[in-house]
Design a protein around this motif. Structure first.
Motif, PDB file in Angstrom:
ATOM      1  N   ARG A   6       0.948  -1.062   0.003  1.00 15.90           N
ATOM      2  CA  ARG A   6      -0.134   0.083  -0.012  1.00 15.90           C
ATOM      3  C   ARG A   6       0.910   1.307  -0.084  1.00 15.90           C
ATOM      4  N   ARG A   7       2.116   1.007   0.035  1.00 15.14           N
ATOM      5  CA  ARG A   7       2.990   2.235   0.143  1.00 15.14           C
ATOM      6  C   ARG A   7       3.334   3.165  -1.200  1.00 15.14           C
ATOM      7  N   ASP A   8       3.567   4.136  -1.127  1.00 12.91           N
ATOM      8  CA  ASP A   8       4.189   4.994  -2.134  1.00 12.91           C
ATOM      9  C   ASP A   8       5.539   4.726  -2.117  1.00 12.91           C
ATOM     10  N   HIS A   9       6.275   4.018  -3.372  1.00 12.10           N
ATOM     11  CA  HIS A   9       7.486   3.601  -3.276  1.00 12.10           C
ATOM     12  C   HIS A   9       8.553   4.519  -3.336  1.00 12.10           C
ATOM     13  N   ALA A  10       7.927   5.618  -4.386  1.00 12.39           N
ATOM     14  CA  ALA A  10       8.946   6.737  -4.726  1.00 12.39           C
ATOM     15  C   ALA A  10       8.981   7.496  -3.547  1.00 12.39           C
ATOM     16  N   LYS A  11       7.830   7.939  -2.722  1.00 14.36           N
ATOM     17  CA  LYS A  11       8.197   8.619  -1.280  1.00 14.36           C
ATOM     18  C   LYS A  11       9.001   7.860  -0.332  1.00 14.36           C
ATOM     19  N   ALA A  12       8.958   6.434  -0.254  1.00 14.60           N
ATOM     20  CA  ALA A  12       9.517   5.641   0.691  1.00 14.60           C
ATOM     21  C   ALA A  12      10.978   5.763   0.302  1.00 14.60           C
ATOM     22  N   TYR A  13      11.447   5.775  -1.017  1.00 16.89           N
ATOM     23  CA  TYR A  13      12.897   5.852  -1.268  1.00 16.89           C
ATOM     24  C   TYR A  13      13.322   7.178  -1.176  1.00 16.89           C
ATOM     25  N   ASP A  14      12.717   8.363  -1.181  1.00 14.42           N
ATOM     26  CA  ASP A  14      13.017   9.645  -1.084  1.00 14.42           C
ATOM     27  C   ASP A  14      13.439   9.740   0.542  1.00 14.42           C
ATOM     28  N   ALA A  15      12.573   9.030   1.390  1.00 16.05           N
ATOM     29  CA  ALA A  15      12.840   9.225   2.982  1.00 16.05           C
ATOM     30  C   ALA A  15      13.939   8.346   3.108  1.00 16.05           C
ATOM     31  N   LEU A  16      14.241   7.450   2.398  1.00 14.41           N
ATOM     32  CA  LEU A  16      15.645   6.652   2.527  1.00 14.41           C
ATOM     33  C   LEU A  16      16.854   7.484   2.315  1.00 14.41           C
ATOM     34  N   VAL A  17      16.897   8.324   1.172  1.00 13.60           N
ATOM     35  CA  VAL A  17      17.761   9.201   0.664  1.00 13.60           C
ATOM     36  C   VAL A  17      17.975  10.406   1.754  1.00 13.60           C
ATOM     37  N   GLU A  18      16.957  10.988   2.209  1.00 15.25           N
ATOM     38  CA  GLU A  18      17.028  11.912   3.163  1.00 15.25           C
ATOM     39  C   GLU A  18      17.672  11.649   4.543  1.00 15.25           C
ATOM     40  N   LYS A  19      17.576  10.518   4.827  1.00 14.78           N
ATOM     41  CA  LYS A  19      18.239   9.954   5.983  1.00 14.78           C
ATOM     42  C   LYS A  19      19.582   9.713   5.801  1.00 14.78           C
ATOM     43  N   GLY A  20      20.294   9.687   4.725  1.00 10.35           N
ATOM     44  CA  GLY A  20      21.737   9.627   4.247  1.00 10.35           C
ATOM     45  C   GLY A  20      22.027   7.993   4.172  1.00 10.35           C
ATOM     46  N   ILE A  21      20.898   7.307   4.023  1.00  8.37           N
ATOM     47  CA  ILE A  21      21.120   5.821   4.171  1.00  8.37           C
ATOM     48  C   ILE A  21      21.410   5.404   2.520  1.00  8.37           C
ATOM     49  N   CYS A  22      22.524   4.683   2.182  1.00  6.75           N
ATOM     50  CA  CYS A  22      22.636   4.398   0.754  1.00  6.75           C
ATOM     51  C   CYS A  22      22.168   2.967   0.512  1.00  6.75           C
ATOM     52  N   PHE A  23      21.557   2.624  -0.781  1.00  2.00           N
ATOM     53  CA  PHE A  23      21.106   1.312  -1.171  1.00  2.00           C
ATOM     54  C   PHE A  23      21.744   1.037  -2.345  1.00  2.00           C
ATOM     55  N   ILE A  24      22.077  -0.406  -2.410  1.00  2.00           N
ATOM     56  CA  ILE A  24      22.754  -0.815  -3.730  1.00  2.00           C
ATOM     57  C   ILE A  24      21.818  -2.382  -3.950  1.00  2.00           C
ATOM     58  N   THR A  25      22.015  -2.724  -5.238  1.00  2.00           N
ATOM     59  CA  THR A  25      21.409  -4.074  -5.847  1.00  2.00           C
ATOM     60  C   THR A  25      22.547  -4.684  -6.533  1.00  2.00           C
ATOM     61  N   GLN A  26      22.388  -5.942  -6.891  1.00  4.12           N
ATOM     62  CA  GLN A  26      23.443  -6.564  -7.567  1.00  4.12           C
ATOM     63  C   GLN A  26      23.688  -6.143  -8.899  1.00  4.12           C
ATOM     64  N   GLU A  27      22.554  -5.415  -9.595  1.00  2.00           N
ATOM     65  CA  GLU A  27      22.667  -4.542 -10.805  1.00  2.00           C
ATOM     66  C   GLU A  27      23.690  -3.643 -10.899  1.00  2.00           C
ATOM     67  N   ASP A  28      23.847  -3.028  -9.654  1.00  2.00           N
ATOM     68  CA  ASP A  28      24.772  -1.909  -9.465  1.00  2.00           C
ATOM     69  C   ASP A  28      26.222  -2.274  -9.835  1.00  2.00           C
ATOM     70  N   PRO A  29      27.172  -1.624 -10.524  1.00  2.00           N
ATOM     71  CA  PRO A  29      28.589  -1.765 -10.682  1.00  2.00           C
ATOM     72  C   PRO A  29      29.329  -1.799  -9.156  1.00  2.00           C
ATOM     73  N   GLU A  30      28.612  -0.987  -8.364  1.00  2.00           N
ATOM     74  CA  GLU A  30      29.402  -0.716  -7.011  1.00  2.00           C
ATOM     75  C   GLU A  30      29.419  -1.699  -6.084  1.00  2.00           C
ATOM     76  N   TYR A  31      28.466  -2.795  -6.538  1.00  2.00           N
ATOM     77  CA  TYR A  31      28.070  -3.980  -5.483  1.00  2.00           C
ATOM     78  C   TYR A  31      29.511  -4.679  -5.400  1.00  2.00           C
ATOM     79  N   PRO A  32      29.667  -5.044  -4.232  1.00  2.00           N
ATOM     80  CA  PRO A  32      31.032  -5.877  -4.198  1.00  2.00           C
ATOM     81  C   PRO A  32      31.263  -7.042  -4.828  1.00  2.00           C
ATOM     82  N   GLU A  33      32.069  -7.129  -5.462  1.00  2.00           N
ATOM     83  CA  GLU A  33      32.523  -8.438  -6.300  1.00  2.00           C
ATOM     84  C   GLU A  33      32.412  -9.570  -5.612  1.00  2.00           C
TER      85      GLU A  33
END
Length: 386
Positions: free
Chosen positions: A74-101
């Motif tokens: 039921r959440r607004d996923h765009a707003k939920a992600y904005d709240a994450l960024v505002e807290k200074g918390i980083c997020f990474i997925t396996q598709e991102d090149p920065e993901y630890p090899e």
């Protein structure tokens, strides 16, 4: 924002929503097998999910977990992600090149995770783990070897738990290098609460706090075995300083063996229950370890090259030290910044009791910040850039 950034942002929103289900890796597999993508899972109706829950009954989704999933839908996923960024918390997925090899290559690696501070790259990294209710000996050995590893340019990873974990983080910080903590709760939740000082120093010291659980997630016993696979996956080897034969520590070791990691163990007395795990591991083929040198000789090819006339320790300065020293230690260090002094002069200037002063002096000496001359004179170490 260009197309690539916009696409990454969209993927992060979806995976953040998917991670917010807070379910086990096996349950995640089941969800993705049925719905195929996080986007399909998040856009599915309640009726579709009820059908899935009936078909996936053997996975044991509890009523609480089902309710949590429907709440996330039921959440607004765009707003939920904005709240994450505002807290200074980083997020990474396996598709991102920065993901630890190193983590990407292991079986059951998290599809995404959160972090505060930094994440390990390709630098050598040793997991230092052991009993929560360790002895003073086990704690000191963990601190000492972690410090030696750190001074040699090797990062230390652990779980910020009581006992060996905290000692390992503190030792690594004392050695001037980065240390990483993988939590069994949200990255913004310091657990145990009493370790907030070390938690903050990990981030200030160039390391990071990692978790596959979204912000605000409280620690549950079922989360800790899962986080152990991340500690094992990110490491180049696992050192156990003290552990019972049946313990969570050996769960991490079993992940390490599965991932082909080197296993190290500090020997202990044969009648000591806290040494049973280490002695068992040595008997089974783990490398008997009494100092960092036993580990460093196995990873010397990937150690960072030292610059001439420099050292990891000398690179530290007072600004860095302020991030890792306790209040009493800062007072003593400040007292010695102008000139060497007798212990009585230091006590008079700082106002510390003999017990507190002795402890602070011992810590500063072990950090390499100060040196003792004669029986009672102390001065700053020449190895510290002031």
């Amino acid at each position: 924002m260009n197309d690539n950034e916009e696409n990454q942002r969209k993927q992060h929103e979806l995976w953040h929503g998917f991670a917010s289900f807070c379910i086990t890796p096996k349950m995640q597999d089941a969800v993705l097998t049925y719905f195929e993508t996080p986007e399909n899972a998040l856009s599915a109706s309640g009726v579709e999910w009820d059908t899935f829950f009936r078909l996936a009954e053997s996975f044991g989704f509890t009523e609480k977990e089902q309710g949590k999933i429907k709440e996330v839908l039921r959440r607004d996923h765009a707003k939920a992600y904005d709240a994450l960024v505002e807290k200074g918390i980083c997020f990474i997925t396996q598709e991102d090149p920065e993901y630890p090899e190193k983590l990407r290559k292991v079986f059951s690696a998290p599809r995404c995770f959160y972090y505060i501070g930094s994440i390990p790259r390709e630098e050598p990294l040793i997991a230092v783990i052991g009993a929560r209710n360790c002895s003073h000996y086990g704690s000191e050995i963990a601190w000492r070897i972690a410090r030696e590893l750190s001074m040699a340019g090797v990062g230390v990873i652990s779980g910020l738990a009581y006992g060996v974990d905290k000692a390992a983080h503190d030792g690594s910080l004392a050695g001037g290098g980065p240390t990483y903590a993988v939590l069994g709760c949200g990255p913004d939740v310091c657990y145990p609460k009493g370790h907030k000082g070390t938690y903050d120093k990990i981030i200030a010291g160039g390391g990071g706090i990692l978790s596959e659980y979204p912000p605000g997630t409280q620690p549950l016993s079922c989360f800790f075995p899962q986080r152990n696979r991340i500690i094992a996956g990110l490491s180049d080897g696992i050192l156990v300083t003290e552990a019972r034969k049946k313990s969570g520590t050996l769960i991490t070791v079993s992940f390490g063996l599965e991932y082909g990691k080197n296993i190290y163990a500090v020997p202990g007395r044969i009648d000591d229950v806290l040494s049973e795990g280490c002695n068992y591991l040595i008997k089974e083929g783990a490398k008997l370890t009494v100092s960092a040198a036993d580990i460093l000789e196995d990873i010397k090819e990937v150690l960072p090259k030292k610059k001439k006339g420099n050292s990891v320790q000398k690179c530290r300065n007072y600004e860095f030290l302020k991030n890792i020293l306790a209040t009493n230690e800062k007072m003593v260090y400040a007292s010695l910044r102008l000139m060497p002094k007798h212990i009585e002069e230091i006590r008079e200037e700082t106002g510390l009791s003999y017990e507190d002063l002795s402890e602070a002096l011992q810590k500063l000496c072990s950090f390499g910040c100060i040196k003792r001359y004669g029986q009672a004179y102390y001065a700053l170490s020449e190895e510290i850039d002031r």
